[in-house]
Structure formats: structure tokens, C-alpha cells
Design a protein around this motif. Structure first.
Motif, PDB file in Angstrom:
ATOM      1  N   PHE A 181     -15.895  -4.740  21.357  1.00 33.37           N
ATOM      2  CA  PHE A 181     -15.848  -5.729  21.530  1.00 33.37           C
ATOM      3  C   PHE A 181     -16.800  -6.643  20.548  1.00 33.37           C
ATOM      4  O   PHE A 181     -17.649  -6.129  20.018  1.00 33.37           O
ATOM      5  N   TYR A 231     -18.633 -10.301  20.248  1.00 34.90           N
ATOM      6  CA  TYR A 231     -19.299 -11.745  20.766  1.00 34.90           C
ATOM      7  C   TYR A 231     -19.639 -12.497  19.716  1.00 34.90           C
ATOM      8  O   TYR A 231     -20.571 -12.160  19.045  1.00 34.90           O
ATOM      9  N   GLN A 284     -22.652 -15.932  19.715  1.00 33.23           N
ATOM     10  CA  GLN A 284     -23.628 -16.541  20.263  1.00 33.23           C
ATOM     11  C   GLN A 284     -24.227 -17.673  19.376  1.00 33.23           C
ATOM     12  O   GLN A 284     -24.709 -17.432  18.285  1.00 33.23           O
ATOM     13  N   GLN A 333     -27.199 -20.628  23.559  1.00 31.70           N
ATOM     14  CA  GLN A 333     -26.102 -20.645  24.307  1.00 31.70           C
ATOM     15  C   GLN A 333     -25.864 -19.141  24.801  1.00 31.70           C
ATOM     16  O   GLN A 333     -26.533 -18.016  24.277  1.00 31.70           O
ATOM     17  N   GLY A 334     -25.103 -18.976  25.760  1.00 33.55           N
ATOM     18  CA  GLY A 334     -24.584 -17.542  26.256  1.00 33.55           C
ATOM     19  C   GLY A 334     -23.569 -16.949  25.182  1.00 33.55           C
ATOM     20  O   GLY A 334     -23.553 -17.303  23.905  1.00 33.55           O
ATOM     21  N   LEU A 335     -23.215 -15.733  25.478  1.00 32.93           N
ATOM     22  CA  LEU A 335     -22.366 -14.934  24.716  1.00 32.93           C
ATOM     23  C   LEU A 335     -20.698 -15.288  25.038  1.00 32.93           C
ATOM     24  O   LEU A 335     -20.409 -15.554  26.200  1.00 32.93           O
ATOM     25  N   LYS A 363     -11.588  -8.072  21.908  1.00 33.84           N
ATOM     26  CA  LYS A 363     -11.594  -6.963  22.196  1.00 33.84           C
ATOM     27  C   LYS A 363     -10.627  -5.959  21.768  1.00 33.84           C
ATOM     28  O   LYS A 363      -9.603  -6.287  21.807  1.00 33.84           O
ATOM     29  N   PHE A 388     -22.441 -10.347  17.771  1.00 33.47           N
ATOM     30  CA  PHE A 388     -22.954  -8.931  18.377  1.00 33.47           C
ATOM     31  C   PHE A 388     -21.627  -8.250  18.749  1.00 33.47           C
ATOM     32  O   PHE A 388     -20.653  -8.594  19.148  1.00 33.47           O
ATOM     33  N   LEU A 407     -22.150  -2.495  29.218  1.00 32.93           N
ATOM     34  CA  LEU A 407     -21.782  -2.524  28.006  1.00 32.93           C
ATOM     35  C   LEU A 407     -23.170  -2.197  27.058  1.00 32.93           C
ATOM     36  O   LEU A 407     -24.272  -2.445  27.341  1.00 32.93           O
ATOM     37  N   PHE A 420     -24.878  -3.019  23.424  1.00 40.14           N
ATOM     38  CA  PHE A 420     -24.786  -3.979  22.246  1.00 40.14           C
ATOM     39  C   PHE A 420     -25.540  -3.366  21.142  1.00 40.14           C
ATOM     40  O   PHE A 420     -26.572  -2.849  21.220  1.00 40.14           O
ATOM     41  N   GLY A 421     -24.714  -3.871  20.018  1.00 27.54           N
ATOM     42  CA  GLY A 421     -25.732  -3.709  18.735  1.00 27.54           C
ATOM     43  C   GLY A 421     -26.622  -4.759  18.503  1.00 27.54           C
ATOM     44  O   GLY A 421     -26.683  -5.481  19.400  1.00 27.54           O
ATOM     45  N   LYS A 422     -27.322  -4.668  17.598  1.00 26.93           N
ATOM     46  CA  LYS A 422     -28.778  -5.592  17.316  1.00 26.93           C
ATOM     47  C   LYS A 422     -28.181  -6.870  16.681  1.00 26.93           C
ATOM     48  O   LYS A 422     -29.084  -7.708  16.799  1.00 26.93           O
ATOM     49  N   PRO A 444     -30.575  -8.360  20.692  1.00 22.72           N
ATOM     50  CA  PRO A 444     -29.450  -8.313  21.697  1.00 22.72           C
ATOM     51  C   PRO A 444     -29.559  -8.498  23.079  1.00 22.72           C
ATOM     52  O   PRO A 444     -30.972  -8.336  23.387  1.00 22.72           O
ATOM     53  N   LEU A 458     -29.587 -14.321  30.688  1.00 20.67           N
ATOM     54  CA  LEU A 458     -28.166 -14.472  30.983  1.00 20.67           C
ATOM     55  C   LEU A 458     -27.899 -13.804  32.182  1.00 20.67           C
ATOM     56  O   LEU A 458     -28.262 -12.612  32.416  1.00 20.67           O
ATOM     57  N   ASN A 486     -15.894  -4.129  32.031  1.00 18.63           N
ATOM     58  CA  ASN A 486     -16.494  -4.771  30.808  1.00 18.63           C
ATOM     59  C   ASN A 486     -15.213  -5.345  30.201  1.00 18.63           C
ATOM     60  O   ASN A 486     -15.610  -6.294  29.352  1.00 18.63           O
ATOM     61  N   PHE A 534     -20.017 -14.496  30.428  1.00 16.74           N
ATOM     62  CA  PHE A 534     -21.339 -14.866  30.570  1.00 16.74           C
ATOM     63  C   PHE A 534     -21.591 -16.284  30.715  1.00 16.74           C
ATOM     64  O   PHE A 534     -20.913 -17.142  30.473  1.00 16.74           O
ATOM     65  N   GLY A 535     -22.850 -16.733  31.416  1.00 13.46           N
ATOM     66  CA  GLY A 535     -23.266 -17.941  31.614  1.00 13.46           C
ATOM     67  C   GLY A 535     -23.894 -18.375  30.046  1.00 13.46           C
ATOM     68  O   GLY A 535     -24.237 -17.601  29.352  1.00 13.46           O
ATOM     69  N   SER A 536     -24.430 -19.527  30.088  1.00 10.84           N
ATOM     70  CA  SER A 536     -25.155 -20.032  28.995  1.00 10.84           C
ATOM     71  C   SER A 536     -26.534 -19.843  28.905  1.00 10.84           C
ATOM     72  O   SER A 536     -27.243 -20.138  28.139  1.00 10.84           O
TER      73      SER A 536
END
Lengths: 115, 113
Positions: free
Chosen positions: A34, A36, A38, A42-44, A49, A90, A103, A105-107, B42, B90, B99, B104-106
């Protein structure tokens, strides 16, 4: 277990230039991959994908990524960036099927588009 | 409706306060998640609820207390937090822990003074 490496923490690029954000993963089982995005505070938001099938995946906002199993990579590309693409990106991996495994995540890579 | 709604968007609290973060989704998803994200880092998974039962707790301190009162709601109760707990919190949901369709929310931007 899975892991993700995003090789660049920051990528500056001029507006209308192409960009590639690199992502490599490690896993002993099949994976889903995936990207994402951001925006600040804000969210992701899911860009794209890879689950199965064609290795070239097209996403929103003109982004695409290519799954390369032999190189364990899933690099994100855009042929011409806009100022509005400035954000944190990400890469993430999960086992396939995900079966309640979270999931990883990368940095993150900070893309800065310069006018 | 493909949204995950989080309230409040911003929260400032003292170390002795008790507050709650709220998350809501109406997509019929049966898995809900809390993540913590520090600046320029992250997201880190905190908790996962599956069918309203806590299925994953990533060794989160007890000053964070999750609650899933029904399949649409997820709360995070906060008590005696530390300044280092300041972060973006989040919420996310997926159909059944898959997955492939994670929304996701904000987020709630939390500052602990």
C-alpha cells in the motif's frame, strides 16, 4: 513478520518534474502493499494498493506504483508533480491474506514540491 | 457513507484531566483500530477491536483505556496522561480486519500540558 524500508526521508522536486519515492519490503510470505498520503494535520488517505494480478498499479491523483517481487520493491511514481502533492507518503505492507495481521508502515517520505 | 469520523479534532488537556476521544463509522465494519502518530513519524498501532472485542493491545500504558460500546463506535478514554503522550490519534476501521479496505479518520490532535 513483515518490514518496510523507505529509503528517502525527504524528496524535494520542482513542479511539473517527475518523482519516484522508493519502498522496499521484507517478508517470508506473500504480501499486500500500500501507499498512503498524509497532508498536514490530516489522517491517511489510500493512494493505491497491490493485492494481486498486474504488477503496475494505478492510483488516485495520477500516481502509480510497480510491484517487483524479485527486487522486493514497490516504488511510487508520478510523471509530473504539482504543488498540491506536497505531503508525507507512507509505504505499508501486510501479509496476504491479511487475516487480522496489522499493517506495517515505513518511516515515511516527505515530498516537497518547489514552484 | 465511507467515512470514519473522529471528535474532537483538537484537544488540550492537563495531566490530571480525564477526557475521551470518539470515533464513529457507519460502513458496517467489524474491526476498529486506534493508532498514535508522533510528528514526522509513522502511525503506531495501539489497539484493535474485532466484533466489539479487544483483539490486540500493543502493550499500551493503562492511562489509555479503549472501549467499543457497539459496532459503530470506538472510544479512547484518557487519564493522567504525560506530555510525551501529545500526538495525533488516528482511528481506522475495516470490514473484518482486512487491510485491503482500511479507512482512516482525520485524527484528534492531542496536546498534554
Amino acid at each position: 513478520a513483515q518490514s518496510v524500508t523507505q529509503l528517502d526521508s525527504q524528496v524535494p522536486v520542482f513542479e511539473e518534474a517527475p518523482v519516484e519515492l522508493r519502498c522496499n519490503y521484507s517478508s517470508s510470505v506473500s504480501v499486500y502493499l500500500f501507499w498512503y498520503v498524509q497532508y498536514p494535520n490530516q489522517g491517511l488517505q489510500l493512494l493505491l494498493k497491490y493485492l494481486s494480478g498486474s504488477t503496475l498499479v494505478k492510483g488516485i491523483n495520477g500516481f502509480e506504483a510497480e510491484f517487483n517481487k524479485s527486487q522486493t520493491s514497490f516504488h511510487l511514481r508520478k510523471p509530473s508533480v504539482h504543488i498540491s502533492d506536497t505531503a508525507e507518503y507512507f509505504c505499508a505492507v501486510s501479509a496476504a491474506p491479511s487475516g487480522n495481521t496489522p499493517l506495517v508502515f515505513g518511516k515515511g517520505t516527505r515530498l516537497s514540491v518547489i514552484a | 457513507d465511507t467515512e470514519v469520523t473522529q471528535t474532537p479534532k483538537h484537544l488540550v488537556m492537563g495531566m490530571t484531566n480525564k477526557k475521551s476521544l470518539k470515533c464513529e463509522q457507519h460502513m458496517g465494519h467489524r474491526a476498529m483500530y486506534w493508532y498514535k502518530q508522533k510528528a514526522k513519524k509513522p502511525p503506531e498501532l495501539m489497539f484493535v477491536y474485532s466484533y466489539e472485542k479487544l483483539s490486540i493491545n500493543e502493550s499500551v500504558p493503562s492511562r489509555f483505556s479503549p472501549e467499543c460500546p457497539n459496532s459503530s463506535l470506538l472510544n479512547l478514554h484518557l487519564h493522567a496522561l504525560q506530555p510525551e503522550d501529545s500526538a495525533l490519534y488516528l482511528c481506522a476501521s475495516s470490514r473484518q480486519g482486512d487491510n485491503e479496505k482500511l479507512f482512516f479518520g482525520s485524527g484528534t490532535q492531542l496536546s498534554v500540558l
